[in-house]
Motif scaffolding. Structure first.
Motif, mmCIF file in Angstrom:
data_model
loop_
_atom_site.group_PDB
_atom_site.id
_atom_site.type_symbol
_atom_site.label_atom_id
_atom_site.label_comp_id
_atom_site.label_asym_id
_atom_site.label_seq_id
_atom_site.Cartn_x
_atom_site.Cartn_y
_atom_site.Cartn_z
ATOM 1 N N ILE A 68 35.914 47.678 27.409
ATOM 2 C CA ILE A 68 37.233 48.049 26.880
ATOM 3 C C ILE A 68 37.702 49.351 27.517
ATOM 4 O O ILE A 68 38.841 49.453 27.980
ATOM 5 C CB ILE A 68 37.194 48.173 25.342
ATOM 6 N N THR A 103 41.832 44.250 27.546
ATOM 7 C CA THR A 103 41.476 45.235 26.510
ATOM 8 C C THR A 103 41.682 44.616 25.130
ATOM 9 O O THR A 103 40.801 44.686 24.274
ATOM 10 C CB THR A 103 42.322 46.509 26.664
ATOM 11 N N ARG A 137 40.885 49.732 29.910
ATOM 12 C CA ARG A 137 41.926 50.663 29.473
ATOM 13 C C ARG A 137 42.225 51.681 30.581
ATOM 14 O O ARG A 137 43.385 51.981 30.856
ATOM 15 C CB ARG A 137 41.487 51.364 28.191
#
Length: 96
Positions: A74, A86, A78
């Motif tokens: 994640i 994400t 991101r």
């Protein structure tokens, strides 16, 4: 370890409740598979000014490892601005 994903190589894969003495050595998969000992973890924590806690030396459960890998993905997505992945991973994380 806090903010670091480290693997523990164990004496026996059938251990239900591991103790630090069951760990033969540790591996850093993000640093070319560097192998190190508990003493080296102690020094590393000292450099970070983090007080050692018993849980730092124990292997995580399968679910906790999967969670940490997903959290790492994640953060990577991101940082690259890939919000679709994400969001998908965040949804998956809530299901665990």
């Amino acid at each position: 370890l806090p903010k670091h994903f480290i693997l523990a190589y164990m004496n026996d894969e059938g251990i239900i409740e591991p103790t630090p003495s069951d760990v033969l050595f540790y591996i850093n998969p993000y640093n070319n598979g560097t192998v190190f000992t508990r003493h080296e973890i102690d020094r590393f924590l000292g450099q970070l000014r983090i007080k050692p806690e018993p849980g730092f030396y124990l292997p995580g459960s399968n679910i906790s490892i999967i969670r940490r890998v997903i959290q790492h993905l994640i953060q990577s997505y991101r940082n690259k601005g890939v919000e679709k992945h994400t969001a998908e991973l965040e949804n998956l994380l809530t299901e665990l």
